[in-house]
Design a protein around this motif. Structure first.
Motif, short mmCIF file in Angstrom:
data_model
loop_
_atom_site.label_atom_id
_atom_site.label_comp_id
_atom_site.label_asym_id
_atom_site.label_seq_id
_atom_site.Cartn_x
_atom_site.Cartn_y
_atom_site.Cartn_z
N UNK A 1 0.83 -1.21 0.00
CA UNK A 1 0.00 0.00 0.00
C UNK A 1 0.86 1.26 0.00
N UNK A 2 1.95 1.24 0.78
CA UNK A 2 2.84 2.40 0.81
C UNK A 2 3.50 2.63 -0.54
N UNK A 3 3.91 1.57 -1.21
CA UNK A 3 4.52 1.71 -2.52
C UNK A 3 3.54 2.30 -3.53
N UNK A 4 2.26 1.90 -3.44
CA UNK A 4 1.24 2.48 -4.32
C UNK A 4 1.14 3.98 -4.07
N UNK A 5 1.17 4.39 -2.79
CA UNK A 5 1.12 5.81 -2.48
C UNK A 5 2.32 6.56 -2.99
N UNK A 6 3.52 5.97 -2.88
CA UNK A 6 4.72 6.62 -3.40
C UNK A 6 4.67 6.76 -4.92
N UNK A 7 4.15 5.72 -5.59
CA UNK A 7 4.02 5.79 -7.04
C UNK A 7 3.02 6.87 -7.45
N UNK A 8 1.96 7.00 -6.69
CA UNK A 8 0.96 8.03 -6.99
C UNK A 8 1.58 9.42 -6.93
N UNK A 9 2.51 9.61 -5.99
CA UNK A 9 3.21 10.89 -5.89
C UNK A 9 4.39 10.98 -6.86
N UNK A 10 4.85 9.84 -7.37
CA UNK A 10 6.02 9.83 -8.22
C UNK A 10 7.30 10.10 -7.46
N UNK A 11 7.30 9.84 -6.15
CA UNK A 11 8.45 10.17 -5.32
C UNK A 11 8.59 9.14 -4.19
N UNK A 12 9.67 8.38 -4.23
CA UNK A 12 10.00 7.46 -3.14
C UNK A 12 11.27 7.98 -2.48
N UNK A 13 11.17 8.58 -1.29
CA UNK A 13 12.36 9.14 -0.65
C UNK A 13 13.29 8.05 -0.14
N UNK B 1 2.17 1.50 -14.94
CA UNK B 1 2.17 0.04 -15.01
C UNK B 1 2.46 -0.58 -13.64
N UNK B 2 3.44 -0.03 -12.95
CA UNK B 2 3.77 -0.53 -11.61
C UNK B 2 2.62 -0.31 -10.64
N UNK B 3 1.99 0.86 -10.72
CA UNK B 3 0.87 1.16 -9.82
C UNK B 3 -0.27 0.19 -10.01
N UNK B 4 -0.59 -0.11 -11.25
CA UNK B 4 -1.68 -1.05 -11.53
C UNK B 4 -1.33 -2.45 -11.03
N UNK B 5 -0.09 -2.89 -11.30
CA UNK B 5 0.32 -4.22 -10.86
C UNK B 5 0.33 -4.33 -9.34
N UNK B 6 0.77 -3.28 -8.65
CA UNK B 6 0.78 -3.30 -7.19
C UNK B 6 -0.63 -3.28 -6.62
N UNK B 7 -1.53 -2.55 -7.28
CA UNK B 7 -2.92 -2.53 -6.81
C UNK B 7 -3.53 -3.93 -6.91
#
Length: 460
Positions: free
Chosen positions: A412-424, A444-450
């Motif tokens: 879920x956190x990775x989906x949120x980071x992808x939505x922002x386009x920023x993983x610190x 593509x990554x966001x859809x696969x993670x969802x």
């Protein structure tokens, strides 16, 4: 005559009822799912049997009562197997999970079957007995970690030894071809070098440390350069006024007063492609080695009878606290940039955290790496992304009993980071670890993670 007509009418009615029930059950699966449809099916089956028994003769009723309990138990078994594994359910039609197949009666000796067929049946029966039936996400994750996410230790050892043998040969080659270039001993990096569980054995890294004179070179943090990007550092040559060019063997790779990572890679690439007898080395090591010609990276393709991998050679400039890699980057705007690596710090931190609370952070990382390995739609999600996402949740409860919850939370956190386009980065919040991904990659990554978050069993 009237009695015959009654039985015909009864059979016709039974056929119509059976067709109606089959139609209801087929559509119930769409609405209720496999488990719900199975429960409805068992209940409906009981009603249908009452109707059959009402129109059956006394002998038929007795026979039906004998098999009724057995049929219900078989229906439940089908429910369990269909939820656990479709492949397992198909095999269960041929062999019982809890008992061996019955032997033929003494009066009818069984013919000797074909040896190959008997071996296949024995293997199928053995596989069915060993295959656990999992019901919860927690059990599925633990089973996946044990059975799918890990490369067998024997195979990992073969890959590790092969990489070390190539490392030894390459060390001698570089010393002979470039005596003017001062290198420290080559190091095996990644999971193979750290002796960590290996999720995939298709790549390995060889770290090639440069020996830089500390009085002649200074590391410039990325935020202090004109790019103001904390993940791209520069290595500056100092005191050129007093210690002229040529005082360091690395001065030949200077571009604009900075050590050029690209120039070093190009020089080593020419050596690997044009000056090394790789067929002879491969024959000695019982494998085939080919350098990747059209590449900005230093890569070797290795094909062994048990292992096929790509070995990447990474020149590295390091101090006590900082490791910089001469690794090409698609968005690097300058040939003088060095990529700041946090690999060693991240692995060390994960080990410390797991040791402190007996956590399963590293196991969760291993499972996620295996899933990304097995699913092409997640291939661009690297171990670096996964490692830092887990570290951001390091304060959560990471006991083994919470593995399923933490797995879903990381997803879920990775989906949120992808939505922002920023993983610190865990070690520097200004570093965006998603900076190398384009918009299409992120979508593509966001859809696969969802999908993985909503239906984790589909990827396990």
């Amino acid at each position: 005559m009237a009695e015959m007509q009654f039985h015909k009418k009864g059979k016709k009615g039974e056929s119509e009822i059976g067709s109606l029930l089959d139609f209801l059950l087929a559509n119930a699966r769409l609405v209720l799912g496999v488990g719900g449809a199975a429960l409805l099916g068992i209940a409906t089956l009981a009603v249908k049997r009452l109707i059959d028994r009402a129109t059956s003769s006394p002998d038929e009723k007795a026979a039906e009562e004998k098999v009724e309990q057995k049929s219900i138990e078989e229906s439940w078994k089908e429910v369990v197997l269909s939820k656990a594994s479709p492949r397992l359910a198909q095999k269960a039609n041929r062999a019982d999970l809890s008992a061996p197949l019955p032997l033929p009666a003494p009066s009818q000796p069984a013919p000797d079957p074909d040896p190959d067929l008997r071996t296949e049946q024995d293997q199928s029966s053995s596989e069915l007995k060993k295959t656990p039936i999992c019901f919860t996400l927690q059990e599925r994750l633990l089973d996946y970690c044990t059975r799918h996410a890990s490369i067998p230790e024997a195979q990992s050892q073969v890959g590790r030894q092969l990489a070390l043998d190539i490392l030894t040969e390459l060390q001698d080659i570089l010393r002979a071809k470039h005596p003017e270039m001062s290198f420290s001993a080559l190091q095996l990096g990644g999971s193979l070098g750290s002796c960590l569980p290996v999720a995939r054995l298709d790549h390995a890294c060889l770290m090639l440390p440069l020996v830089l004179e500390p009085t002649l070179w200074r590391f410039i943090p990325g935020q202090e350069t004109i790019l103001n990007d904390p993940q791209f550092w520069m290595v500056k040559r100092v005191d050129l006024e007093y210690l002229a060019r040529g005082s360091s063997p690395w001065d030949r790779f200077l571009v604009g007063g900075y050590l050029s990572s690209k120039t070093i890679v190009e020089s080593l690439h020419k050596t690997l492609v044009g000056s090394v007898n790789w067929p002879g080395i491969g024959a000695m090591l019982e494998c085939t080695i080919r350098p990747v010609v059209a590449s900005d990276d230093l890569k070797l393709e290795v094909m062994h009878s048990e292992v096929q991998m790509t070995i990447t050679i990474l020149p590295m400039a390091a101090t006590k606290d900082v490791a910089l890699l001469a690794h090409s980057h698609p968005k690097a705007p300058s040939e003088n940039l060095w990529h700041r690596s946090y690999y060693k710090e991240a692995n060390t931190r994960l080990q410390e955290l797991d040791s402190g609370d007996a956590g399963v952070r590293q196991r969760c990382l291993h499972i996620l790496k295996g899933i990304c390995r097995d699913n092409s739609s997640l291939s661009q999600l690297t171990s670096t992304h996964l490692r830092h996402a887990i570290l951001h949740l390091s304060d959560s409860d990471w006991a083994e009993a919470a593995l399923a919850d933490r797995f879903l939370q990381v997803t879920e956190e990775l989906i949120g980071y992808l939505d922002k386009g920023f993983l610190p980065s865990y070690f520097n919040s200004k570093v965006n670890l998603f900076s190398c991904l384009g918009e299409e990659d992120i979508d593509e990554l966001g859809y696969a993670l969802y999908r993985m978050f909503s239906e984790p069993d589909a990827l396990l």
